[in-house]
Design an enzyme around this catalytic site. Structure first.
Site, PDB file in Angstrom:
ATOM      1  N   CYS A 134      36.238  36.834  34.231  1.00 43.65           N
ATOM      2  CA  CYS A 134      36.422  35.952  35.390  1.00 43.65           C
ATOM      3  C   CYS A 134      35.050  35.601  35.970  1.00 43.65           C
ATOM      4  CB  CYS A 134      37.341  36.597  36.420  1.00 43.65           C
ATOM      5  SG  CYS A 134      38.957  37.090  35.760  1.00 43.65           S
ATOM      6  N   ASP A 189      44.083  27.738  32.591  1.00 37.18           N
ATOM      7  CA  ASP A 189      43.162  28.296  33.575  1.00 37.18           C
ATOM      8  C   ASP A 189      42.577  27.183  34.442  1.00 37.18           C
ATOM      9  OD1 ASP A 189      41.276  29.669  35.015  1.00 37.18           O
ATOM     10  OD2 ASP A 189      40.434  30.729  33.291  1.00 37.18           O
ATOM     11  N   HIS A 221      44.507  32.889  33.258  1.00 31.10           N
ATOM     12  CA  HIS A 221      43.301  33.465  33.841  1.00 31.10           C
ATOM     13  C   HIS A 221      43.552  34.940  34.156  1.00 31.10           C
ATOM     14  CE1 HIS A 221      39.482  33.364  36.003  1.00 31.10           C
ATOM     15  NE2 HIS A 221      40.068  34.113  36.925  1.00 31.10           N
TER      16      HIS A 221
END
Length: 251
Positions: A134, A189, A221
């Site tokens: 991330c 995402d 995600h």
């Protein structure tokens, strides 16, 4: 299965002391160093398990709390499984902390992490590998572009905002990167839409950076994070295969 030893360590930085998790094969020998950059939910049991898995593969792994300026981890109490219901409430607290970590501050810290790993008797000589998740994927790319002589490999998984229109977007460091890069992108995402994936690939290709970028079908995600509702076991298995192959090649 290789036994590992994990412990909490403190990393001196220009702005204080960063708490971190260090794990390595339990054989008292030096091993190639890997810097693991956390996601926004922070340094927690799941990330330590991920670091331990890398250590079992033969690496000395450092996972710092990059939010240390706001306190030692954990900064926010998290449920056993982070689901969509709790996520907005958690990000109300994490969001401002995450936004306060500017690129300049993050790279000042990266210098401290890399120096600490170089001096650690449990690491071998030579550049390090980095894996980031991330927001950690952004930090990984920035570190490779800021300290190219110290980074041999970078992996980024479900990274967000890697190639934005911002003047400090990570992809703009492509011409400084010498490491080999691998990206595993989630195909659903919103933090990294197709146009950003294309912009990232184009910048790396133009700069002659060795890289490979893959879309993980059906993945969301956060697909590597087993303590969240976004976890995808198939995509996670693919991530481990790609990550370990990269580290094996580069370190």
């Amino acid at each position: 299965m290789t036994a590992v030893r994990g412990t909490s360590v403190d990393i001196p930085t220009q702005d204080g002391v960063a708490d971190a998790y260090l794990t390595h094969p339990d054989d008292s020998s030096p091993h190639p160093a890997v810097l693991l950059y956390m996601d926004a939910f922070g340094l927690r049991p799941h990330l330590k398990k991920m670091a331990d898995r890398l250590a079992r593969a033969g690496y000395t792994v450092l996972a710092p709390n990059v939010f240390y300026r706001h306190g030692r981890a954990p900064l926010v109490e998290l449920p056993d499984v982070i689901d969509p219901v709790r996520r907005p409430e958690i990000f109300e607290r994490i969001g401002p902390i995450m936004n306060s970590l500017t690129p300049d501050l993050a790279m000042r810290d990266a210098d401290a992490y890399l120096r600490w790993l170089t001096a650690c008797p449990l690491t071998t000589d030579g550049p390090v590998g980095i894996t980031g998740y991330c927001m950690g994927a952004r930090l990984a790319v920035r570190t490779a572009g800021t300290y190219p002589e110290r980074v041999a490999a970078v992996a980024g998984f479900h990274g967000g905002r890697l190639a934005t229109d911002s003047p400090d977007s990570p992809h703009l460091l492509a011409d400084r990167i010498t490491a080999e890069l691998y990206f595993g992108h989630a195909d659903q995402d919103p933090s990294l839409p197709p146009e950003q994936i294309n912009r990232l690939d184009e910048a790396l290709t133009a700069a002659g950076v060795r890289h490979h970028s893959e879309i993980y079908p059906g993945a969301h995600h956060g697909f590597t994070q087993a303590d969240t509702a976004a976890y995808d076991s198939t995509a996670d298995k693919r991530h481990w295969t790609a990550l370990l192959a990269l580290l094996h090649r580069a370190l």
